[in-house]
Scaffold this motif. Structure first.
Motif, PDB file in Angstrom:
ATOM      1  N   GLU A  98       0.838  -1.199   0.000  1.00  0.00           N
ATOM      2  CA  GLU A  98       0.000   0.000   0.000  1.00  0.00           C
ATOM      3  C   GLU A  98       0.874   1.251   0.000  1.00  0.00           C
ATOM      4  O   GLU A  98       1.828   1.361   0.776  1.00  0.00           O
ATOM      5  CB  GLU A  98      -0.902   0.006   1.229  1.00  0.00           C
ATOM      6  CG  GLU A  98      -1.903  -1.141   1.242  1.00  0.00           C
ATOM      7  CD  GLU A  98      -2.326  -1.513   2.653  1.00  0.00           C
ATOM      8  OE1 GLU A  98      -3.484  -1.253   2.998  1.00  0.00           O
ATOM      9  OE2 GLU A  98      -1.479  -2.046   3.390  1.00  0.00           O
ATOM     10  N   ARG A 118      -1.907  -6.485  -1.758  1.00  0.00           N
ATOM     11  CA  ARG A 118      -2.559  -5.206  -1.531  1.00  0.00           C
ATOM     12  C   ARG A 118      -1.663  -4.081  -2.036  1.00  0.00           C
ATOM     13  O   ARG A 118      -0.532  -3.907  -1.583  1.00  0.00           O
ATOM     14  CB  ARG A 118      -2.874  -5.014  -0.052  1.00  0.00           C
ATOM     15  CG  ARG A 118      -3.583  -6.219   0.593  1.00  0.00           C
ATOM     16  CD  ARG A 118      -4.256  -5.843   1.889  1.00  0.00           C
ATOM     17  NE  ARG A 118      -5.399  -4.973   1.639  1.00  0.00           N
ATOM     18  CZ  ARG A 118      -6.631  -5.425   1.392  1.00  0.00           C
ATOM     19  NH1 ARG A 118      -6.867  -6.728   1.333  1.00  0.00           N
ATOM     20  NH2 ARG A 118      -7.611  -4.584   1.197  1.00  0.00           N
ATOM     21  N   GLU A 120      -3.144  -0.789  -2.458  1.00  0.00           N
ATOM     22  CA  GLU A 120      -3.980   0.399  -2.315  1.00  0.00           C
ATOM     23  C   GLU A 120      -3.119   1.663  -2.288  1.00  0.00           C
ATOM     24  O   GLU A 120      -2.126   1.733  -1.552  1.00  0.00           O
ATOM     25  CB  GLU A 120      -4.815   0.341  -1.037  1.00  0.00           C
ATOM     26  CG  GLU A 120      -5.940  -0.674  -1.078  1.00  0.00           C
ATOM     27  CD  GLU A 120      -5.561  -1.980  -0.431  1.00  0.00           C
ATOM     28  OE1 GLU A 120      -4.347  -2.279  -0.419  1.00  0.00           O
ATOM     29  OE2 GLU A 120      -6.453  -2.707   0.048  1.00  0.00           O
ATOM     30  N   SER A 140      -5.841  -6.040  -4.634  1.00  0.00           N
ATOM     31  CA  SER A 140      -6.486  -4.735  -4.548  1.00  0.00           C
ATOM     32  C   SER A 140      -5.557  -3.640  -5.044  1.00  0.00           C
ATOM     33  O   SER A 140      -4.440  -3.487  -4.548  1.00  0.00           O
ATOM     34  CB  SER A 140      -6.905  -4.442  -3.100  1.00  0.00           C
ATOM     35  OG  SER A 140      -7.454  -3.142  -3.001  1.00  0.00           O
ATOM     36  N   HIS A 142      -6.907  -0.511  -5.070  1.00  0.00           N
ATOM     37  CA  HIS A 142      -7.797   0.567  -4.663  1.00  0.00           C
ATOM     38  C   HIS A 142      -7.042   1.899  -4.603  1.00  0.00           C
ATOM     39  O   HIS A 142      -6.009   2.018  -3.935  1.00  0.00           O
ATOM     40  CB  HIS A 142      -8.402   0.242  -3.296  1.00  0.00           C
ATOM     41  CG  HIS A 142      -9.384   1.256  -2.803  1.00  0.00           C
ATOM     42  ND1 HIS A 142     -10.659   1.347  -3.301  1.00  0.00           N
ATOM     43  CD2 HIS A 142      -9.274   2.237  -1.871  1.00  0.00           C
ATOM     44  CE1 HIS A 142     -11.303   2.329  -2.690  1.00  0.00           C
ATOM     45  NE2 HIS A 142     -10.481   2.890  -1.814  1.00  0.00           N
ATOM     46  N   GLU A 143      -7.554   2.898  -5.353  1.00  0.00           N
ATOM     47  CA  GLU A 143      -6.983   4.245  -5.409  1.00  0.00           C
ATOM     48  C   GLU A 143      -5.538   4.260  -5.903  1.00  0.00           C
ATOM     49  O   GLU A 143      -4.797   5.217  -5.650  1.00  0.00           O
ATOM     50  CB  GLU A 143      -7.076   4.937  -4.048  1.00  0.00           C
ATOM     51  CG  GLU A 143      -8.509   5.233  -3.622  1.00  0.00           C
ATOM     52  CD  GLU A 143      -8.582   6.046  -2.348  1.00  0.00           C
ATOM     53  OE1 GLU A 143      -7.568   6.123  -1.631  1.00  0.00           O
ATOM     54  OE2 GLU A 143      -9.656   6.609  -2.078  1.00  0.00           O
ATOM     55  N   SER A 162      -9.747  -6.034  -7.359  1.00  0.00           N
ATOM     56  CA  SER A 162     -10.341  -4.709  -7.229  1.00  0.00           C
ATOM     57  C   SER A 162      -9.433  -3.629  -7.799  1.00  0.00           C
ATOM     58  O   SER A 162      -8.241  -3.561  -7.476  1.00  0.00           O
ATOM     59  CB  SER A 162     -10.624  -4.412  -5.751  1.00  0.00           C
ATOM     60  OG  SER A 162     -11.069  -3.084  -5.590  1.00  0.00           O
ATOM     61  N   ALA A 166      -9.238   3.481  -8.935  1.00  0.00           N
ATOM     62  CA  ALA A 166      -7.885   3.546  -9.488  1.00  0.00           C
ATOM     63  C   ALA A 166      -7.893   4.406 -10.747  1.00  0.00           C
ATOM     64  O   ALA A 166      -8.924   4.568 -11.412  1.00  0.00           O
ATOM     65  CB  ALA A 166      -7.375   2.143  -9.805  1.00  0.00           C
TER      66      ALA A 166
END
Length: 631
Positions: A98, A118, A120, A140, A142-143, A162, A166
């Motif tokens: 992340e 992950r 993110e 993920s 995410h963003e 996911s 993004a």
């Protein structure tokens, strides 16, 4: 190595971080997480410490490198340290990246993760390539911010995949991906195309409020749950080829800049498709709808060739040219023009690139029309030949048909006046192909065959019956006229019948042109009056004479009453008195009465002909008026 200063904002760094390079412009410094026993992140360890740290790792370990700046070389060193000798593949538990920053791209191939991957809030300056990776948990992004392309091939996840919120600057390609959860592109921005091929997800596929700058293609894909494109914006085409959705498909507020292709798609549980806007063609050819469905769409064209509806359906459309060729309707299906722009959740769906809100049906060939209802549609260019049970078609509202060219036109040197009537597009094509192209008739489109009158006569007959069943007998009158025209022009019709039809057309327009019948009636009456004044009214009305013989001895006298034969007129025949007598005789003939006027032999035959012809013409005029006003 040299670290990048790019990373998450200080407010989002909730782990103990390196802070290397902090200054007034960047008070947080390097966001990489501190390694246990060290005061820096992995990227800022000196070479000896990094080598020692990586050597201490074992395959299957959980890795936490949040916020760490990476190069591809550093990532490769990490993966080599976690390679399982038994499989010669990197093996990890959970990999936390992340907020990490990847300088030059991210390539992660052939790894096995028992937990999550992950990323993110990660930042990737180049492409992302994840191939042949097995993840026990979820992946993920995410963003995440990715400047290049995203390539996922042969990847398996036990949970979700996911890309929520993004931003991907390039294209996205997912091939042979397997997910145990959902495929999520919620509020995702993609600068190029999105292609998903040979992919299977046990959950749903959600593209809510996504922004995609190129085409979207789903090829040979299986979605176990629902597929949602609500409020998504696709600048290119949207294609579903050999794709199956186990749940519902949502397209509420979707705007597509090109075509929307659902050819061959199975909609098992979809109860509502739309409202969606498609600047090109909405293609539902060979699609199958397994339940009652409402389709709301604004599109330049809607193609439903060989589409199958196994339950009731309502198509509410705007702008579209609808092609229903060979569609299978097992239950009632309605196609209606929607007057106002569609709205979803109290917001109007934008309709860019669409200008003419009329809905036109261009083909019903091969359709069983027993279950079809058209409401407010334009049938100007519709091809009806080959429709089954056309006499059971329901037409509601104002359904516009092709109009015959009306007014005064020239056929060679002879002027011809045509009255307006509703026709089939196929009659336009036939007349244009037989010398009427420059006479206002529309030529046949390229690739279409010109039907013969023998084919069109039954089509007109069945449409007439359909309108009569709907209590619209005045509207059916034009179709009766068209049927008679096709019979008259059909070379297979016997010549005697064609001659009779030609006379019927010339005298009264097949009992539908009152003005024509009244014109002939007026001409017949005028001819009768002229003939009677010239030859039929005698010069003087003959007087009765009584003759008899008186017996010599008296007694009963027998008288014989006789009248002289009327004498043919001489001298001035066209006087007011003679006109009045001729007019009375003619008017009595129109209503099939005997005037009692003495007539010459010529006048007697003239009156007989008048009493035969003129009541018929009057009856045809009355019939024409009745056919136009009957309810």
């Amino acid at each position: 190595m040299t670290s990048s200063r790019s990373g998450p904002s200080p407010a989002l760094i909730f782990w103990p971080h390196c802070g290397r390079g902090a200054d007034s412009a960047d008070p947080a410094g390097c966001p990489g997480i501190l390694l246990t026993g060290h005061s820096t992140c992995l990227a800022h360890l000196d070479e000896a410490d990094r080598t020692a740290h990586l050597a201490a790792l074992s395959p299957g370990d959980d890795i936490d490198l949040r916020g760490t700046p990476f190069t591809q070389d550093l990532l490769n060193e990490l993966l080599r340290a976690l390679t399982d000798p038994a499989t010669n593949r990197p093996r990890l538990g959970t990999l936390l990246l992340e907020g990490a920053h990847f300088d030059g791209g991210l390539r992660l191939d052939g790894a096995d993760l028992g937990g999550d991957l992950r990323l993110e809030g990660a930042r990737v300056d180049g492409d992302v390539s994840i191939g042949g990776v097995s993840v026990g948990g979820e992946i993920s992004f995410h963003e995440a911010r990715i400047d290049g392309d995203v390539l996922l091939g042969g990847t398996e996840t036990g949970g979700d995949l996911s890309f929520q919120q993004a931003r991907i600057g390039g294209h996205s390609l997912l091939t042979k991906v397997r997910t145990g959860g959902d495929l999520l592109f919620v509020r995702t921005e993609i600068g190029g195309y999105l292609m998903i091929g040979e992919t299977a997800t046990d959950g749903g596929a959600q593209f809510y409020d996504a922004r995609i700058g190129g085409p979207v293609q789903l090829l040979h894909t299986r979605i176990g749950g629902s597929a949602g494109f609500a409020w998504a914006r696709v600048d290119g085409h949207l294609s579903f080829h050999d794709t199956r959705v186990g749940g519902r498909a949502w397209f509420t507020g979707t705007v597509i800049g090109g075509d929307a292709r659902f050819a061959g798609m199975l909609f098992e549980r979809t109860t509502k498709l739309g409202p969606l806007v498609c600047a090109g063609t909405l293609d539902l050819s060979e699609a199958v709808f397994g339940t009652a469905v409402t389709v709301e769409a604004a599109a330049k064209a809607v193609r439903c060739r060989r589409t199958r509806w196994t339950s009731t359906a309502a198509l509410r459309l705007r702008y579209a040219e609808v092609d229903l060729s060979d569609a299978v309707l097992e239950y009632p299906v309605g196609v209606a023009a929607h007057a106002r722009p569609f709205a979803a959740h109290r917001s109007k769906v934008p309709e860019p690139g669409l200008t003419d809100p009329r809905v036109s049906v261009v083909s019903l060939r091969g359709v069983d029309a027993a279950h079809l209802m058209l409401t407010g549609t334009d049938l100007t260019d519709c091809l009806f030949a080959g429709t089954v049970h056309l006499d059971q078609l329901r037409l509601e509202g104002h359904c516009r048909m092709a109009a015959a060219p009306a007014g005064l036109r020239r056929r060679g040197l002879r002027p011809v006046r045509r009255t307006p009537r509703r026709t089939l597009a196929e009659e336009h094509h036939w007349r244009a192909a037989h010398g009427g192209h420059g006479d206002g008739w529309t030529p046949v489109p390229r690739g279409e065959e010109v039907p013969e009158p023998a084919v069109l006569a039954p089509v007109y007959r069945q449409l007439r019956k359909a309108l009569e069943e709907g209590k619209d007998e005045p509207g059916a009158a034009d179709f009766y006229y068209g049927e008679m025209e096709m019979r008259r022009h059909d070379p297979g019709t016997p010549w005697a019948e064609r001659a009779l039809l030609a006379a019927y057309w010339a005298v009264s327009g097949y009992g539908l042109r009152a003005a024509r019948a009244l014109g002939w009636l007026g001409a017949a009456m005028l001819a009768t009056i002229v003939l009677l004044m010239g030859f039929g009214i005698p010069e003087d009305s003959p007087k009765q004479e009584a003759t008899g013989t008186v017996p010599p001895g008296g007694g009963t006298v027998t008288l014989t009453i006789d009248k002289a034969d009327p004498r043919n007129p001489t001298g001035d025949r066209f006087t007011g008195e003679r006109f009045e007598k001729a007019l009375n005789v003619t008017l009595d003939s129109v209503v099939f009465r005997s005037s009692g006027q003495d007539l010459t032999t010529t006048g007697t035959y003239t009156e007989m002909a008048s009493r035969l012809v003129e009541p018929v013409l009057l009856g045809l005029a009355v019939l024409a008026v009745r056919n136009r006003v009957k309810r």
